[in-house]
Design a protein around this motif. Sequence first.
Motif, PDB file in Angstrom:
ATOM      1  N   ASN A  22       4.703   9.918   2.984  1.00  0.00           N
ATOM      2  CA  ASN A  22       5.018   9.506   1.608  1.00  0.00           C
ATOM      3  C   ASN A  22       5.322   8.015   1.498  1.00  0.00           C
ATOM      4  O   ASN A  22       5.083   7.399   0.459  1.00  0.00           O
ATOM      5  CB  ASN A  22       6.178  10.331   1.061  1.00  0.00           C
ATOM      6  CG  ASN A  22       5.769  11.763   0.761  1.00  0.00           C
ATOM      7  OD1 ASN A  22       4.584  12.059   0.595  1.00  0.00           O
ATOM      8  ND2 ASN A  22       6.736  12.663   0.711  1.00  0.00           N
ATOM      9  N   ARG A  23       5.848   7.428   2.570  1.00  0.00           N
ATOM     10  CA  ARG A  23       6.103   5.980   2.530  1.00  0.00           C
ATOM     11  C   ARG A  23       4.799   5.203   2.454  1.00  0.00           C
ATOM     12  O   ARG A  23       4.707   4.195   1.741  1.00  0.00           O
ATOM     13  CB  ARG A  23       6.905   5.559   3.765  1.00  0.00           C
ATOM     14  CG  ARG A  23       8.395   5.890   3.646  1.00  0.00           C
ATOM     15  CD  ARG A  23       9.145   5.500   4.889  1.00  0.00           C
ATOM     16  NE  ARG A  23      10.564   5.827   4.789  1.00  0.00           N
ATOM     17  CZ  ARG A  23      11.416   5.767   5.802  1.00  0.00           C
ATOM     18  NH1 ARG A  23      10.979   5.413   7.011  1.00  0.00           N
ATOM     19  NH2 ARG A  23      12.688   6.069   5.635  1.00  0.00           N
ATOM     20  N   GLU A  48       3.502   5.509  -1.017  1.00  0.00           N
ATOM     21  CA  GLU A  48       4.242   4.616  -1.921  1.00  0.00           C
ATOM     22  C   GLU A  48       3.737   3.183  -1.798  1.00  0.00           C
ATOM     23  O   GLU A  48       3.604   2.472  -2.800  1.00  0.00           O
ATOM     24  CB  GLU A  48       5.736   4.679  -1.593  1.00  0.00           C
ATOM     25  CG  GLU A  48       6.403   5.983  -2.014  1.00  0.00           C
ATOM     26  CD  GLU A  48       7.853   6.065  -1.554  1.00  0.00           C
ATOM     27  OE1 GLU A  48       8.343   5.067  -0.963  1.00  0.00           O
ATOM     28  OE2 GLU A  48       8.486   7.113  -1.768  1.00  0.00           O
ATOM     29  N   ARG A  49       3.440   2.752  -0.554  1.00  0.00           N
ATOM     30  CA  ARG A  49       2.929   1.388  -0.344  1.00  0.00           C
ATOM     31  C   ARG A  49       1.562   1.189  -0.998  1.00  0.00           C
ATOM     32  O   ARG A  49       1.185   0.061  -1.319  1.00  0.00           O
ATOM     33  CB  ARG A  49       2.852   1.081   1.151  1.00  0.00           C
ATOM     34  CG  ARG A  49       4.211   0.980   1.835  1.00  0.00           C
ATOM     35  CD  ARG A  49       4.089   0.451   3.249  1.00  0.00           C
ATOM     36  NE  ARG A  49       5.359   0.525   3.950  1.00  0.00           N
ATOM     37  CZ  ARG A  49       5.639   1.371   4.925  1.00  0.00           C
ATOM     38  NH1 ARG A  49       4.692   2.211   5.342  1.00  0.00           N
ATOM     39  NH2 ARG A  49       6.803   1.385   5.512  1.00  0.00           N
ATOM     40  N   ARG A  79       4.210   5.412  -5.881  1.00  0.00           N
ATOM     41  CA  ARG A  79       5.608   5.834  -5.825  1.00  0.00           C
ATOM     42  C   ARG A  79       5.978   6.670  -7.050  1.00  0.00           C
ATOM     43  O   ARG A  79       5.837   6.230  -8.185  1.00  0.00           O
ATOM     44  CB  ARG A  79       6.528   4.620  -5.733  1.00  0.00           C
ATOM     45  CG  ARG A  79       8.008   4.972  -5.600  1.00  0.00           C
ATOM     46  CD  ARG A  79       8.857   3.708  -5.575  1.00  0.00           C
ATOM     47  NE  ARG A  79      10.263   4.021  -5.418  1.00  0.00           N
ATOM     48  CZ  ARG A  79      10.876   4.160  -4.249  1.00  0.00           C
ATOM     49  NH1 ARG A  79      10.196   3.998  -3.136  1.00  0.00           N
ATOM     50  NH2 ARG A  79      12.162   4.445  -4.172  1.00  0.00           N
ATOM     51  N   SER A  93       2.361  12.465  -3.844  1.00  0.00           N
ATOM     52  CA  SER A  93       2.953  12.613  -2.512  1.00  0.00           C
ATOM     53  C   SER A  93       1.969  13.374  -1.636  1.00  0.00           C
ATOM     54  O   SER A  93       0.932  13.861  -2.119  1.00  0.00           O
ATOM     55  CB  SER A  93       4.282  13.370  -2.579  1.00  0.00           C
ATOM     56  OG  SER A  93       4.037  14.725  -2.938  1.00  0.00           O
TER      57      SER A  93
END
Length: 388
Positions: A312-313, A316-317, A321, A325
């Motif tokens: 998920n990070r 988001e990048r 965000r 997901s």
Amino acid sequence: MLTDLKIKALKPRDKPYKVFDGDRLYLHVRVSGKKYWRVRFKLRGKDGLFTIGEYPMVSLYQARRERDKVAEQISLGVDPNIEKKAEALREKREDSSTFFAVSEVFFEKKKEGLSDHYVSQWNSIMARDVYPVIGGMPISRITAPYLLEILETIEKRGAPTVALLARQFMGQVFRYAGARLLVEADPTVFLAGVIKRPKVRHNPPLEKPQLIDFFEKLALYKGFPPTVIAIKLMANTFIRTKELRSMKWSFLEGDTIIFPEEVMKMSTKHVVPLSTQSLALIEELRKYNGGHELMFPNARDPSRSMSSTTINRVIERLGYRGDFSGHGFRSTASTMLNEMGYREDLIERQLSHMERKGQRRAYNHAEYMPERRAMMQDWSDFLVSLGV
């Protein structure tokens, strides 16, 4: 009446002697010079003697308070010497019955059969949030305000879900302690509703243009290659993030991945047919992680799986965000496969969804396998047509 000056002036003699303060309290001065506070009492017609402690460790003020306590015990028919022994036993039991000690015994018995994710959650929350506050306290003396402090601290850092888990975990320990007569009540019951459960926001599925845009951005991403492979594999197989993180090379059987019961959400074995594209991704992954047991190990500790937040990070990048997901690949695939004309029960089987309440509960992990295999290949071909 004694004073501190008079007590300090008392000198040892050839024989022990007594110096009275009043109301049956006196100092017993030994030949060695040591002075002990004692109280004489009478209980049920018999004379008794209670030793309070040594002066100056026990001050004159403390000795008088203990004398009054003894008088109260006698009035209730309680032998102060027996009560002192009972208190010592209680303290000894409490020393070996700290929250930490009870918790460790409880979880050692409970964790057999639990998923690695659950065990990791327990260890993390206890070590970070719970043990530093109440770990060293006798469990019988822990009250709700201590637990409220823990929950509010977690909530203030923006983790209400973790706070809810902390309350749940602590409640399990207290109920275990209650069953063994270590506590009289579970103080977590007073904290029901203190932390508001956050509303679950299900990420909507991506539409075709968004899916194209997503993978165009992923193609430009310069991060850790195995993580990119993980995202592409999730898109092709639409497995859960937890399942992806648990994948071991031993799960591979030819052109199929078989997830054992212990890693699945519903504790039911699950079979994932692999398309040619998925097999190619796995073959590429071997260049990076082929020597480890886990297919997606933690970069710092290969004995552990990648972090639950890694996927998920990266998403988001890429600019998604709060909008998408890793779990969103499941709803995306489900929506588009339905649009492509595949039966709902076929898609549900591949999503490893159990039957809904009121329907047949049996779950055959290999049901519709030829059709599922064809569907998985069609899905990967569809992604290729989008430029994935």
